[in-house]
Design a protein around this motif. Structure first.
Motif, PDB file in Angstrom:
ATOM      1  N   GLU A   1      57.433  35.793  38.300  1.00 18.45           N
ATOM      2  CA  GLU A   1      57.265  36.898  37.367  1.00 18.45           C
ATOM      3  C   GLU A   1      58.302  36.827  36.253  1.00 18.45           C
ATOM      4  OE1 GLU A   1      57.232  41.784  37.302  1.00 18.45           O
ATOM      5  OE2 GLU A   1      57.367  40.738  39.215  1.00 18.45           O
ATOM      6  N   ASN A   2      59.540  36.512  36.594  1.00 17.90           N
ATOM      7  CA  ASN A   2      60.604  36.382  35.604  1.00 17.90           C
ATOM      8  C   ASN A   2      60.275  35.285  34.596  1.00 17.90           C
ATOM      9  OD1 ASN A   2      63.029  36.752  34.310  1.00 17.90           O
ATOM     10  ND2 ASN A   2      64.271  35.830  35.909  1.00 17.90           N
ATOM     11  N   LYS A   3      59.803  34.165  35.085  1.00 20.51           N
ATOM     12  CA  LYS A   3      59.435  33.047  34.208  1.00 20.51           C
ATOM     13  C   LYS A   3      58.316  33.465  33.255  1.00 20.51           C
ATOM     14  CE  LYS A   3      57.605  28.361  34.337  1.00 20.51           C
ATOM     15  NZ  LYS A   3      57.040  27.300  35.182  1.00 20.51           N
ATOM     16  N   ASP A   4      57.299  34.149  33.791  1.00 21.74           N
ATOM     17  CA  ASP A   4      56.185  34.605  32.954  1.00 21.74           C
ATOM     18  C   ASP A   4      56.659  35.584  31.884  1.00 21.74           C
ATOM     19  OD1 ASP A   4      54.456  33.055  34.434  1.00 21.74           O
ATOM     20  OD2 ASP A   4      53.687  34.729  35.642  1.00 21.74           O
ATOM     21  N   LEU A   5      57.518  36.509  32.272  1.00 26.07           N
ATOM     22  CA  LEU A   5      58.014  37.491  31.311  1.00 26.07           C
ATOM     23  C   LEU A   5      58.861  36.846  30.222  1.00 26.07           C
ATOM     24  CD1 LEU A   5      58.899  40.404  33.740  1.00 26.07           C
ATOM     25  CD2 LEU A   5      57.017  40.324  32.100  1.00 26.07           C
ATOM     26  N   ARG A   6      59.659  35.856  30.579  1.00 29.73           N
ATOM     27  CA  ARG A   6      60.452  35.138  29.569  1.00 29.73           C
ATOM     28  C   ARG A   6      59.541  34.427  28.575  1.00 29.73           C
ATOM     29  NH1 ARG A   6      65.942  34.585  30.444  1.00 29.73           N
ATOM     30  NH2 ARG A   6      66.654  35.245  32.495  1.00 29.73           N
TER      31      ARG A   6
ATOM     32  N   LYS B   1      59.504  34.724  50.344  1.00 28.05           N
ATOM     33  CA  LYS B   1      58.249  34.877  49.603  1.00 28.05           C
ATOM     34  C   LYS B   1      58.438  35.842  48.436  1.00 28.05           C
ATOM     35  CE  LYS B   1      55.369  34.033  53.647  1.00 28.05           C
ATOM     36  NZ  LYS B   1      54.468  34.634  54.645  1.00 28.05           N
ATOM     37  N   HIS B   2      59.147  36.933  48.676  1.00 28.22           N
ATOM     38  CA  HIS B   2      59.401  37.922  47.619  1.00 28.22           C
ATOM     39  C   HIS B   2      60.241  37.321  46.496  1.00 28.22           C
ATOM     40  CE1 HIS B   2      59.647  41.873  45.871  1.00 28.22           C
ATOM     41  NE2 HIS B   2      60.973  41.838  45.884  1.00 28.22           N
ATOM     42  N   LEU B   3      61.246  36.543  46.855  1.00 27.45           N
ATOM     43  CA  LEU B   3      62.095  35.901  45.854  1.00 27.45           C
ATOM     44  C   LEU B   3      61.292  34.933  44.995  1.00 27.45           C
ATOM     45  CD1 LEU B   3      64.877  35.363  44.622  1.00 27.45           C
ATOM     46  CD2 LEU B   3      65.251  33.668  46.411  1.00 27.45           C
ATOM     47  N   ILE B   4      60.422  34.160  45.603  1.00 32.87           N
ATOM     48  CA  ILE B   4      59.578  33.218  44.858  1.00 32.87           C
ATOM     49  C   ILE B   4      58.669  33.980  43.896  1.00 32.87           C
ATOM     50  CG2 ILE B   4      57.660  31.589  45.086  1.00 32.87           C
ATOM     51  CD1 ILE B   4      59.052  30.620  47.696  1.00 32.87           C
ATOM     52  N   GLU B   5      58.102  35.074  44.362  1.00 34.30           N
ATOM     53  CA  GLU B   5      57.233  35.891  43.507  1.00 34.30           C
ATOM     54  C   GLU B   5      58.009  36.459  42.324  1.00 34.30           C
ATOM     55  OE1 GLU B   5      53.919  37.343  41.962  1.00 34.30           O
ATOM     56  OE2 GLU B   5      53.958  36.104  43.768  1.00 34.30           O
ATOM     57  N   LEU B   6      59.222  36.947  42.577  1.00 33.77           N
ATOM     58  CA  LEU B   6      60.042  37.486  41.484  1.00 33.77           C
ATOM     59  C   LEU B   6      60.436  36.400  40.485  1.00 33.77           C
ATOM     60  CD1 LEU B   6      62.364  39.945  43.425  1.00 33.77           C
ATOM     61  CD2 LEU B   6      60.477  40.526  41.899  1.00 33.77           C
ATOM     62  N   GLN B   7      60.722  35.196  40.970  1.00 30.52           N
ATOM     63  CA  GLN B   7      61.065  34.095  40.077  1.00 30.52           C
ATOM     64  C   GLN B   7      59.881  33.735  39.186  1.00 30.52           C
ATOM     65  OE1 GLN B   7      62.343  31.327  43.103  1.00 30.52           O
ATOM     66  NE2 GLN B   7      64.510  31.769  42.745  1.00 30.52           N
TER      67      GLN B   7
END
Length: 58
Positions: free
Chosen positions: A29-34, A21-27
């Motif tokens: 967030e990473n996509k949004d930041l990019r 779940k944490h990995l999915i959330e980080l992915q």
């Protein structure tokens, strides 16, 4: 079937580990930041500066 026995649910999101779940959330967030960075690049820097600074304009 063991996932159902452990969580009582057949839904994928209910059978993920905390790490998954944490990995999915980080992915996400990473996509949004990019996307935000891409928008800011387009607004803040003219294309000539991308080439001068060696920044990849995606």
């Amino acid at each position: 079937m063991t996932d159902y026995n452990n969580s009582g649910s057949l839904k994928k999101e209910n059978n993920l580990t905390d790490e998954q779940k944490h990995l999915i959330e980080l992915q996400k967030e990473n996509k949004d930041l990019r996307m935000e960075i891409d928008i800011l690049k387009q607004v803040a820097l003219p294309p000539v500066l991308f080439e001068f600074r060696g920044i990849e304009n995606r």
